[in-house]
Design an enzyme around this catalytic site. Structure first.
Site, mmCIF file in Angstrom:
data_model
loop_
_atom_site.group_PDB
_atom_site.id
_atom_site.type_symbol
_atom_site.label_atom_id
_atom_site.label_comp_id
_atom_site.label_asym_id
_atom_site.label_seq_id
_atom_site.Cartn_x
_atom_site.Cartn_y
_atom_site.Cartn_z
ATOM 1 N N ASP A 32 2.712 0.470 4.843
ATOM 2 C CA ASP A 32 3.366 -0.838 4.867
ATOM 3 C C ASP A 32 3.625 -1.257 3.437
ATOM 4 O O ASP A 32 2.920 -0.835 2.515
ATOM 5 C CB ASP A 32 2.481 -1.893 5.544
ATOM 6 C CG ASP A 32 1.434 -2.444 4.582
ATOM 7 O OD1 ASP A 32 1.655 -3.531 4.000
ATOM 8 O OD2 ASP A 32 0.411 -1.772 4.364
ATOM 9 N N ASP B 260 -3.327 -7.498 8.588
ATOM 10 C CA ASP B 260 -4.198 -7.334 7.433
ATOM 11 C C ASP B 260 -5.247 -8.443 7.482
ATOM 12 O O ASP B 260 -4.952 -9.565 7.887
ATOM 13 C CB ASP B 260 -3.351 -7.430 6.161
ATOM 14 C CG ASP B 260 -4.128 -7.135 4.899
ATOM 15 O OD1 ASP B 260 -5.342 -6.872 4.995
ATOM 16 O OD2 ASP B 260 -3.525 -7.169 3.817
#
Length: 373
Positions: free
Chosen positions: A262, A89
């Site tokens: 996720d 990320d």
């Protein structure tokens, strides 16, 4: 990275991501290893529960231990000894989470480090370089996570800033063989989501993520965006729903055409004794589990369910033993991987409707309707 669509059942997609480091079957759930570790899990444990890709976090790894420490080992795979693919990320959501502690400008974001209070700058160029240094297999663009609630004007300004940052992210990524994913923003406004997606497609990415959901909005708003957006996303690219992780939310997103997920929920909840089973939630610290000699979930094949009773897990939780958190985490993550495997098999067989009906029936719930988009 390459993506191959292997089949469909309604809007749901069965696919395969192929990386130099391995193959990931989709729909896929990625355990979160924020600081380079999935909490309570050895790399071999992650393999054994059936995960083939994990998530790391640019924001946290940049601050601690820092890329120079990671690079001294080679990259994040060498540092952590996880040799499968890693998605990182970009840090946009973590910056969003800082609230008033950060300042956003056209250039990027400045904030005080939560580690030592020092002033830190994060921009598209820095975020992309950090991910290059980490050796990520999937790199995420740097974006602004639109807060909830936001007026249409606020959401539009935020989305347009994210598009400008997306262009800079793409330029900064040049020469990196890793995949680069764009992130669709636009808050709860379908028209802004469409504009964001259109702008990202013009820039061109290897995959497309849906950001800015599960940030406090009512579930019906999240479902409304999921009814609207995935069918408009490129058919030949993977679709990733960021940070959404309740089992039922994953099922509903898969029904609407999402491929990747996720969330910290299975690992965080495991450490708090909040366990997912085919029949719903088990709160292991509740007194009723003290004398229950049965397994946590008779339908589960994880190490925890094959070897230990609810009574033992209750005992470990009450004593604060670290083994309890480990066994709980193994179970929760295996539950998620079994869910994804079941979804993949059902899509392949054309029996997704039956799978979804059974999923809800075991929980004593009815199947929610699909939207008409």
């Amino acid at each position: 990275m390459s993506f191959e669509k292997l089949g469909e059942d309604g809007k749901a997609r069965r696919g395969r991501l192929t990386f130099p480091r391995g193959v990931v079957e989709t729909p896929a759930f990625m355990p979160v290893g924020t600081y380079g570790t999935v909490k309570g899990m050895l790399p071999r444990d992650i393999e054994e529960i059936g995960a083939h890709i994990i998530l790391g976090n640019t924001f946290h790894l940049m601050l601690r231990p820092g890329t120079e420490v990671v690079k001294a080992h080679g990259d994040l795979h060498d540092f952590t000894q996880w040799q499968g693919p890693i998605l990182t990320d970009s840090g946009g959501f973590q910056v969003f989470s800082l609230g008033e502690m950060r300042k956003i400008t056209e250039q990027g974001v400045t904030f005080r480090s939560p580690v030592d209070g020092s002033k830190v700058e994060l921009s598209p160029e820095i975020a992309i370089q950090v991910q290059r240094d980490l050796g990520s297999d999937i790199v995420m663009i740097f974006d602004e996570c639109t807060p909830y609630p936001a007026t249409e004007k606020q959401a539009k300004e935020s989305m347009e800033l994210s598009l400008r940052w997306a262009e800079r992210s793409k330029r900064a990524h040049e020469g990196n063989p890793a995949a680069l994913f764009g992130i669709v923003q636009g808050g709860m406004y379908e028209s802004l989501r469409d504009q964001s997606l259109e702008g990202l497609e013009k820039i061109g990415f290897d995959g497309y993520a849906i950001g800015g959901l599960s940030v406090g909005e009512p579930k019906e708003d999240m479902i409304r965006i999921l009814d609207h957006l995935p069918p408009k996303m490129p058919e030949d690219k993977p679709r990733y729903l960021m940070g959404v992780g309740r089992p039922e939310d994953i099922v509903e997103a898969v029904r609407r055409g999402v491929d990747m997920f996720d969330c910290v929920m299975p690992t965080r909840n495991a450490r708090n004794g909040y366990l997912f089973t085919s029949a719903g939630i088990v709160k292991i610290r509740n007194a009723k589990n003290r004398h229950d000699t049965g397994p946590l979930d008779e339908r589960c094949d994880c190490y925890t369910c094959k070897h230990f009773s609810k009574s033992y897990l209750h005992h470990l939780d009450k004593c604060g033993e670290m083994l309890g958190s480990q066994l709980n985490t193994i179970h929760n993550l295996r539950f998620y991987q079994n869910l994804m495997s079941g979804l993949r098999g059902a899509i392949e067989a054309g029996t997704l409707s039956d799978f979804v009906s059974e999923f809800y029936a075991l929980r004593g719930e009815t199947v929610p309707p699909l939207g008409d988009s």
